[in-house]
Design an enzyme around this catalytic site. Structure first.
Site, mmCIF file in Angstrom:
data_model
loop_
_atom_site.group_PDB
_atom_site.id
_atom_site.type_symbol
_atom_site.label_atom_id
_atom_site.label_comp_id
_atom_site.label_asym_id
_atom_site.label_seq_id
_atom_site.Cartn_x
_atom_site.Cartn_y
_atom_site.Cartn_z
ATOM 1 N N HIS A 306 0.844 -1.189 0.000
ATOM 2 C CA HIS A 306 0.000 0.000 0.000
ATOM 3 C C HIS A 306 0.880 1.239 0.000
ATOM 4 O O HIS A 306 1.942 1.259 0.638
ATOM 5 C CB HIS A 306 -0.907 0.012 1.240
ATOM 6 C CG HIS A 306 -2.037 0.983 1.161
ATOM 7 N ND1 HIS A 306 -1.880 2.329 1.436
ATOM 8 C CD2 HIS A 306 -3.350 0.816 0.825
ATOM 9 C CE1 HIS A 306 -3.048 2.934 1.276
ATOM 10 N NE2 HIS A 306 -3.944 2.056 0.911
ATOM 11 N N ASP A 363 -7.928 -4.058 -0.364
ATOM 12 C CA ASP A 363 -8.497 -4.257 -1.697
ATOM 13 C C ASP A 363 -8.479 -5.733 -2.087
ATOM 14 O O ASP A 363 -9.390 -6.214 -2.769
ATOM 15 C CB ASP A 363 -7.720 -3.442 -2.735
ATOM 16 C CG ASP A 363 -7.781 -1.955 -2.462
ATOM 17 O OD1 ASP A 363 -8.892 -1.438 -2.295
ATOM 18 O OD2 ASP A 363 -6.721 -1.308 -2.386
#
Length: 429
Positions: A306, A363
């Site tokens: 991320h 995600d």
């Protein structure tokens, strides 16, 4: 600690104030730099620039911390619900029992779209992306309630925010049903927010959608974990549009458009596209894992690592359990989910990925859950938008309530041609 910074330019020294946030984030205030020195700062992409002071959300990416209004995301995920968190973000505090009931009732009262809006859905081709429909229809909502756009925005804020937060899922469900050529389902007042959305998405005239508590909780958790995330691209867009004193619907529609970009809201969709690609190649994930370790291969693990979190994404730790619960409860046989499990195991145990902190992020797991719930990939970003709506509304409110705020107007460093002459068209080559 000295509360000023010094900048030396052309033999002159300029004194700049500094400030510190409640979580010890430090900043140099350069708002008067151009007026004092003639210089501006250049920070491409705003990666080191604070655009505002906010009381809504705090992230420490190095430590893997996310807090809404000071409350750790882990606590909210365990004890709260999306609607309670929406109240927290928008109104600045956790609601009492009476306040939560009133807030929920206000959402129910405003869940129906104006009947004439159905004609707008008919104007979109069936191939339209649901994000295009969502942004267009959020803007269109304001046309049917002109009284909300007149006078002081603060006067109508409560009803306006409830209407937007409630109707965004109605619009999303209607868009999905239209894309499938299915009759639309109206919301049911007896159902809570997330259950109602699943009903509008999947019920049929001859068969009501079975609302499994595990499924409802998993989707509610996806909404909750995406409710706000500091000054990301879409939230910063909402604030920029709001700074012009645009209405809430226009500002949040702009947020939807920013979120639609594949570098922002399309990450969980990219996860499923990666899994599809692996499966189509006849691979069970093993070859792809090896290729991902080779920089020359061009293969990249989507849904891992991320930009903000240099540690494990705290939302991923939470949603992993919900993902396991959904897959266990539904007992789904899906080759793509089998590949996802192999990739997850590699990321959590293979030294290559562990050393680089390429952990599965939110995600990755949210994409798997939505796949299991039979939500099509083109709806993934729409789900993200529904979840992010409370954060957008909260940021819109901050902008509107800041009486000292100015319209956003970034500077630039011009690097184009200088003093060009106009050449008549007949002489141009």
């Amino acid at each position: 600690m000295d509360n000023t910074a010094e900048l030396k330019l052309n033999g002159k020294t300029f004194t700049l104030p500094t400030l510190e946030g409640t979580e010890q984030e430090r900043a140099v205030d350069v708002s008067q730099l151009r007026a004092q020195s003639g210089y501006i700062t250049l920070d491409d992409g705003y990666g080191n620039t604070g655009s505002c002071k906010s009381k809504i959300t705090f992230i420490d990416g190095d430590a893997g911390i996310l807090r809404y209004r000071g409350i750790p995301i882990e606590v909210l995920a365990e004890k709260s619900s999306f609607i309670e968190v929406a109240h927290l973000l928008i109104n600045g505090k956790l609601p009492t029992s009476a306040e939560l009931t009133r807030f929920s009732n206000l959402l129910t009262e405003n869940e129906l779209l104006h009947e004439d809006m159905k004609f707008h859905f008919e104007g979109f081709p069936t191939s339209s992306h649901p994000m295009a429909i969502l942004s267009s229809m959020i803007n269109a909502v304001s046309c049917f309630y002109p009284e909300l756009l007149s006078g002081d925005p603060k006067q109508h804020f409560e009803v306006e925010s409830a209407r937007l937060l409630s109707q965004v899922r109605t619009i999303a469900a209607f868009a999905f049903r239209k894309s499938r050529g299915l009759p639309i389902n109206y919301p049911k007042p007896a159902l809570k927010y997330t259950a109602n959305f699943l009903h509008m998405m999947f019920s049929n005239p001859y068969q009501e959608y079975a609302l499994d508590p595990v499924v409802v909780r998993a989707l509610d958790l996806i909404f909750l974990l995406h409710a706000d995330h500091e000054q990301n691209c879409s939230t910063a867009t909402v604030r920029m549009v709001a700074s012009s004193k645009a209405n809430m619907f226009a500002s949040c529609a702009a947020g939807v458009c920013a979120l639609w970009g594949p570098l922002h809201g399309g990450a969980n969709q990219a996860v499923l596209e990666m899994l599809d690609e692996i499966h189509a190649s006849g691979d069970d994930g093993s070859k792809f894992i090896n290729a991902a370790k080779d920089k020359k291969s061009g293969k990249k693990l989507m849904g891992f690592g991320h930009r903000v979190y240099k540690n494990y994404d705290p939302r991923a730790k939470i949603i992993k359990q919900a993902c396991d619960d959904v897959l266990s409860k539904l007992q789904i046989s899906d080759p793509l989910l089998d590949i996802a499990n192999k990739l997850e195991h590699a990321a959590l145990h293979d030294s290559y990925f562990v050393e680089r902190k390429l952990y599965p992020n939110v995600d990755f797991y949210s994409g798997i859950i939505m796949r299991a719930l039979k939500i099509p990939t083109e709806m993934f970003t729409v789900i993200f938008a529904i979840g992010r709506m409370p954060g957008w509304i909260a940021n819109y409110r901050e902008v509107m309530e800041d009486n000292s705020g100015r319209i956003y107007r970034p500077r630039q460093v011009y690097v184009g041609p200088v003093n060009q002459t106009y050449v008549p068209i007949k002489e141009r080559k």
